[in-house]
Motif scaffolding. Structure first.
Motif, PDB file in Angstrom:
ATOM      1  N   LEU A   1       0.456  -1.514  -0.103  1.00  0.00           N
ATOM      2  CA  LEU A   1      -0.273   0.319  -0.229  1.00  0.00           C
ATOM      3  C   LEU A   1       1.027   1.003   0.105  1.00  0.00           C
ATOM      4  CD1 LEU A   1      -2.961  -1.053   2.610  1.00  0.00           C
ATOM      5  CD2 LEU A   1      -3.715  -0.342  -0.140  1.00  0.00           C
ATOM      6  N   ARG A   2       2.279   1.035  -0.478  1.00  0.00           N
ATOM      7  CA  ARG A   2       2.683   2.453  -0.199  1.00  0.00           C
ATOM      8  C   ARG A   2       2.821   2.977  -1.420  1.00  0.00           C
ATOM      9  NH1 ARG A   2       8.667  -0.979  -0.546  1.00  0.00           N
ATOM     10  NH2 ARG A   2       8.569  -1.554  -2.253  1.00  0.00           N
ATOM     11  N   ASN A   3       2.800   2.849  -3.025  1.00  0.00           N
ATOM     12  CA  ASN A   3       2.133   2.857  -3.963  1.00  0.00           C
ATOM     13  C   ASN A   3       0.592   2.835  -4.271  1.00  0.00           C
ATOM     14  OD1 ASN A   3       4.483   0.841  -4.084  1.00  0.00           O
ATOM     15  ND2 ASN A   3       5.028   3.128  -4.597  1.00  0.00           N
ATOM     16  N   PRO A   4       0.103   3.962  -4.767  1.00  0.00           N
ATOM     17  CA  PRO A   4      -1.286   4.472  -5.324  1.00  0.00           C
ATOM     18  C   PRO A   4      -1.830   3.164  -6.372  1.00  0.00           C
ATOM     19  CG  PRO A   4      -0.160   6.254  -6.033  1.00  0.00           C
ATOM     20  CD  PRO A   4       0.809   5.546  -4.970  1.00  0.00           C
ATOM     21  N   LEU A   5      -2.825   2.956  -6.301  1.00  0.00           N
ATOM     22  CA  LEU A   5      -2.333   1.620  -7.305  1.00  0.00           C
ATOM     23  C   LEU A   5      -4.408   1.273  -7.852  1.00  0.00           C
ATOM     24  CD1 LEU A   5      -2.524  -1.577  -4.009  1.00  0.00           C
ATOM     25  CD2 LEU A   5      -1.184  -0.718  -6.072  1.00  0.00           C
ATOM     26  N   LEU A   6      -3.861   2.270  -8.742  1.00  0.00           N
ATOM     27  CA  LEU A   6      -5.277   2.802  -9.459  1.00  0.00           C
ATOM     28  C   LEU A   6      -5.191   1.664 -11.147  1.00  0.00           C
ATOM     29  CD1 LEU A   6      -4.857   6.408  -9.024  1.00  0.00           C
ATOM     30  CD2 LEU A   6      -5.830   5.100  -7.634  1.00  0.00           C
ATOM     31  N   VAL A   7      -6.262   2.193 -11.470  1.00  0.00           N
ATOM     32  CA  VAL A   7      -6.866   0.762 -12.553  1.00  0.00           C
ATOM     33  C   VAL A   7      -6.829   2.206 -13.884  1.00  0.00           C
ATOM     34  CG1 VAL A   7      -8.619   0.913 -14.657  1.00  0.00           C
ATOM     35  CG2 VAL A   7      -8.901   0.015 -11.881  1.00  0.00           C
ATOM     36  N   ARG A   8      -5.958   2.109 -15.261  1.00  0.00           N
ATOM     37  CA  ARG A   8      -5.316   2.978 -15.884  1.00  0.00           C
ATOM     38  C   ARG A   8      -6.195   2.476 -17.273  1.00  0.00           C
ATOM     39  NH1 ARG A   8      -0.538  -0.966 -16.908  1.00  0.00           N
ATOM     40  NH2 ARG A   8      -1.977  -2.942 -16.924  1.00  0.00           N
ATOM     41  N   GLU A   9      -7.174   3.691 -17.554  1.00  0.00           N
ATOM     42  CA  GLU A   9      -7.811   3.679 -18.186  1.00  0.00           C
ATOM     43  C   GLU A   9      -7.982   2.902 -19.507  1.00  0.00           C
ATOM     44  OE1 GLU A   9     -10.769   5.171 -17.614  1.00  0.00           O
ATOM     45  OE2 GLU A   9      -9.622   5.333 -15.628  1.00  0.00           O
ATOM     46  N   ASP A  10      -6.631   3.187 -20.406  1.00  0.00           N
ATOM     47  CA  ASP A  10      -6.226   2.632 -21.796  1.00  0.00           C
ATOM     48  C   ASP A  10      -6.535   1.380 -20.854  1.00  0.00           C
ATOM     49  OD1 ASP A  10      -4.324   2.639 -20.200  1.00  0.00           O
ATOM     50  OD2 ASP A  10      -2.570   2.606 -22.018  1.00  0.00           O
ATOM     51  N   HIS A  11      -6.391   0.314 -20.213  1.00  0.00           N
ATOM     52  CA  HIS A  11      -6.692  -1.093 -19.765  1.00  0.00           C
ATOM     53  C   HIS A  11      -7.552  -1.524 -18.521  1.00  0.00           C
ATOM     54  CE1 HIS A  11      -2.570  -1.283 -20.489  1.00  0.00           C
ATOM     55  NE2 HIS A  11      -1.816  -2.242 -20.491  1.00  0.00           N
ATOM     56  N   ARG A  12      -8.845  -0.749 -18.321  1.00  0.00           N
ATOM     57  CA  ARG A  12      -9.657  -0.286 -18.292  1.00  0.00           C
ATOM     58  C   ARG A  12     -10.686  -1.948 -18.673  1.00  0.00           C
ATOM     59  NH1 ARG A  12     -12.798   2.086 -14.235  1.00  0.00           N
ATOM     60  NH2 ARG A  12     -11.868   3.334 -13.835  1.00  0.00           N
ATOM     61  N   LEU A  13     -11.010  -3.049 -18.400  1.00  0.00           N
ATOM     62  CA  LEU A  13     -11.955  -4.020 -18.486  1.00  0.00           C
ATOM     63  C   LEU A  13     -13.505  -3.360 -19.005  1.00  0.00           C
ATOM     64  CD1 LEU A  13     -12.496  -6.788 -20.239  1.00  0.00           C
ATOM     65  CD2 LEU A  13     -13.237  -7.333 -17.508  1.00  0.00           C
ATOM     66  N   GLU A  14     -14.379  -3.338 -20.236  1.00  0.00           N
ATOM     67  CA  GLU A  14     -15.216  -2.615 -20.786  1.00  0.00           C
ATOM     68  C   GLU A  14     -16.391  -3.536 -20.710  1.00  0.00           C
ATOM     69  OE1 GLU A  14     -16.262   0.114 -19.647  1.00  0.00           O
ATOM     70  OE2 GLU A  14     -14.837   1.370 -19.689  1.00  0.00           O
ATOM     71  N   ILE A  15     -17.153  -4.334 -20.371  1.00  0.00           N
ATOM     72  CA  ILE A  15     -17.843  -4.943 -20.161  1.00  0.00           C
ATOM     73  C   ILE A  15     -19.033  -4.759 -21.055  1.00  0.00           C
ATOM     74  CG2 ILE A  15     -19.234  -6.939 -19.044  1.00  0.00           C
ATOM     75  CD1 ILE A  15     -17.134  -7.458 -17.468  1.00  0.00           C
ATOM     76  N   PRO A  16     -19.589  -5.749 -21.563  1.00  0.00           N
ATOM     77  CA  PRO A  16     -20.681  -4.362 -22.648  1.00  0.00           C
ATOM     78  C   PRO A  16     -22.278  -4.701 -21.547  1.00  0.00           C
ATOM     79  CG  PRO A  16     -19.581  -5.445 -24.485  1.00  0.00           C
ATOM     80  CD  PRO A  16     -19.072  -5.979 -22.618  1.00  0.00           C
ATOM     81  N   GLY A  17     -23.227  -3.331 -21.382  1.00  0.00           N
ATOM     82  CA  GLY A  17     -24.203  -3.389 -20.421  1.00  0.00           C
ATOM     83  C   GLY A  17     -23.811  -3.597 -19.261  1.00  0.00           C
ATOM     84  N   HIS A  18     -22.196  -3.771 -18.311  1.00  0.00           N
ATOM     85  CA  HIS A  18     -22.408  -3.734 -17.499  1.00  0.00           C
ATOM     86  C   HIS A  18     -21.746  -2.797 -16.731  1.00  0.00           C
ATOM     87  CE1 HIS A  18     -21.649  -5.528 -12.839  1.00  0.00           C
ATOM     88  NE2 HIS A  18     -20.350  -5.714 -13.339  1.00  0.00           N
ATOM     89  N   GLN A  19     -21.790  -2.255 -15.351  1.00  0.00           N
ATOM     90  CA  GLN A  19     -21.418  -0.906 -14.140  1.00  0.00           C
ATOM     91  C   GLN A  19     -20.960  -1.237 -13.360  1.00  0.00           C
ATOM     92  OE1 GLN A  19     -21.743   2.506 -16.246  1.00  0.00           O
ATOM     93  NE2 GLN A  19     -20.248   2.888 -14.312  1.00  0.00           N
ATOM     94  N   PHE A  20     -19.357  -1.033 -13.146  1.00  0.00           N
ATOM     95  CA  PHE A  20     -19.195  -1.725 -11.708  1.00  0.00           C
ATOM     96  C   PHE A  20     -19.491  -0.816 -11.084  1.00  0.00           C
ATOM     97  CE2 PHE A  20     -15.790  -3.660 -15.063  1.00  0.00           C
ATOM     98  CZ  PHE A  20     -15.154  -4.724 -13.813  1.00  0.00           C
ATOM     99  N   MET A  21     -19.836  -1.539  -9.620  1.00  0.00           N
ATOM    100  CA  MET A  21     -20.296  -1.069  -8.306  1.00  0.00           C
ATOM    101  C   MET A  21     -19.714  -0.544  -7.341  1.00  0.00           C
ATOM    102  SD  MET A  21     -21.539  -3.922  -5.313  1.00  0.00           S
ATOM    103  CE  MET A  21     -22.193  -5.088  -6.899  1.00  0.00           C
ATOM    104  N   GLY A  22     -20.122   1.137  -7.179  1.00  0.00           N
ATOM    105  CA  GLY A  22     -19.470   2.159  -6.741  1.00  0.00           C
ATOM    106  C   GLY A  22     -19.401   1.965  -5.215  1.00  0.00           C
TER     107      GLY A  22
END
Length: 462
Positions: free
Chosen positions: A267-288
């Motif tokens: 946890l010493r480094n930020p662990l963030l999603v890279r937008e160009d590597h985000r998995l997009e599933i048609p018709g599915h919204q990831f939970m908040g």
């Protein structure tokens, strides 16, 4: 379609079995014998120790897709010598070799998010990246799913956080609790695994999994407290080191050192999603984050905590020891094994000699002459890049059909693992731990230094 799940008895594995039930023929791989409830009755359970290549080969028979959900931060034997990174590496290598032999059509691996600054990775994240490289350099189509904190009621990270909130009205928060992270709900991870199983376009791709919210660990703890109806105060302090932080987290949550220390270090480094590597599933919204935490808390119970934190224990006094040693350029694992047998008789102190007779290797005490360890070379399970010897007895060892010594090339031939598995010492257990166990580590350390010398000569077959 038959799907084999390594780690099926774990947090994600159990949920994945339930998710796939009725749609796939499921094979669950587990290290120990389990009596499973009727909710998993549609799953064929196979007893499999992934440290054994033979076990892995049998376990993956008939599988078309293999899902890998394994990590080795918890002890795998009564005495485990070595780092969890090397344990992870040897298990992943066995899994891949077994998948190749059984002609598995696809592998899906759920690992950890890698920060942008990949030159300063924690041991935990570096291990995840090494496992990725094992699978990605193979000829089997592989999909890598990277995730930071997976939020689910039985997840060890979620349970650690929840127990801190429950037990501490005032929480001292060191610097690592302010590091940004992008957690993902368990349901979204399951959806992602299934989507990748069913879509060939995801083959040989790396995807980042994360919900829409970016927040720190301390912010998540405040949200958990609010959802549980608890009033909590956070004191942020800059002087607590990760080591001291891990100590107080272990004291409060009763989670084991092997689990806490690597997680906090990562946890010493930020662990963030890279937008160009985000998995997009048609018709599915990831939970908040709010919905994910609410769902996890609704299913959370203190009674479930031991399942997430349970450490492996073996009453048989078995030993596993894995050390990473240099692999000189142009050498194979067979060369390292030959050099090891040639090196032992000449190292200091010169109290031991090695005798080789056909397939048998005898480690002997010189004065008086005593056979300390007897090994049998297994040509059927050796092929140059992985050399295997079975332990067959000697003064220092009980006879065991599974005890073995191996030398194996890993990471594309840039390193070698020297490993002892399922070894059962003849010496009284506590005496063994302070004598023979330390001698083995010392010998391997000296041998590694020997291999690292620039003028070391490649052994000749004799």
């Amino acid at each position: 379609m038959r799907v084999a799940i390594a780690g099926a008895s774990g947090f994600i594995g159990k949920a994945l079995v339930a998710n796939l039930k009725g749609s796939y023929s499921i094979v669950g791989l587990s290290r120990s014998q389990h009596t499973h409830s009727e909710e998993h009755s549609s799953c064929e359970w196979r007893n499999c120790d992934l440290f054994s290549l033979l076990d892995a080969e049998k376990a993956l028979e008939g599988a078309e897709i293999a899902v890998y959900l394994v990590h080795s931060m918890q002890p795998s034997a009564h005495l485990s010598q070595g780092s969890f990174e090397d344990f992870d590496l040897i298990v992943a290598d066995n899994f891949l070799r077994a998948a190749q032999k059984n002609k598995v059509k696809k592998i899906i691996y759920v690992g950890g998010l890698i920060p942008d600054d990949s030159n300063n990775l924690s041991a935990h994240l570096q291990s995840r990246r090494e496992v990725e490289s094992v699978f990605l350099t193979s000829d089997i189509p592989t999909t890598i799913l990277r995730a930071a904190l997976i939020i689910g009621s039985n997840g060890s990270s979620f349970q650690i956080m929840t127990r801190l909130v429950q037990r501490l009205p005032v929480m001292i928060c060191p610097q690592w609790t302010s590091t940004a992270s992008q957690p993902v709900a368990l349901d979204d991870v399951l959806k992602s695994i299934r989507y990748c199983m069913e879509n060939p376009a995801t083959d040989n791709k790396i995807y980042d999994l994360g919900g829409p919210n970016v927040l720190s660990y301390s912010e998540m703890m405040l949200r958990v407290a609010d959802l549980m109806g608890l009033r909590r105060t956070l004191w942020k302090v800059p002087f607590l080191t990760p080591h001291l932080s891990a100590l107080w987290v272990r004291l409060v949550t009763s989670a084991p050192k092997n689990l806490i220390n690597p997680l906090i270090e990562s946890l010493r480094n930020p662990l963030l999603v890279r937008e160009d590597h985000r998995l997009e599933i048609p018709g599915h919204q990831f939970m908040g984050i709010g919905e994910a935490l609410k769902l996890a808390i609704e299913n959370y119970s203190d009674a479930k905590r031991p399942h997430a934190f349970q450490a492996a224990r073996d009453a048989k006094h078995e030993v596993r020891s894995v050390q990473r040693i240099p692999l000189p350029p142009g050498w194979t694992a067979r060369d390292v094994a030959l050099e090891y047998m040639a090196y032992l008789p000449v190292m200091r102190p010169r109290v031991m000699k090695v005798e080789v007779k056909d397939r048998w290797v005898y480690f002997c005490n010189r004065f008086p002459y005593i056979r300390l360890l007897v090994l049998e070379y297994s040509p059927d399970r050796s092929w140059g890049h992985r050399e295997l010897f079975y332990v067959r007895g000697g003064l220092f060892s009980k006879k065991s059909g599974r005890g073995r010594l191996e030398f194996r090339e890993v990471l594309g031939g840039t390193a070698c693992l020297a490993a002892i598995h399922d070894f059962r010492p003849r010496l009284p257990w506590y005496f063994y731990k302070v004598t023979q166990a330390y001698v083995h580590l010392w010998v391997m350390k000296q041998f590694a230094r020997h291999l690292a010398r620039p003028l070391v000569q490649k052994p000749k077959l004799g």
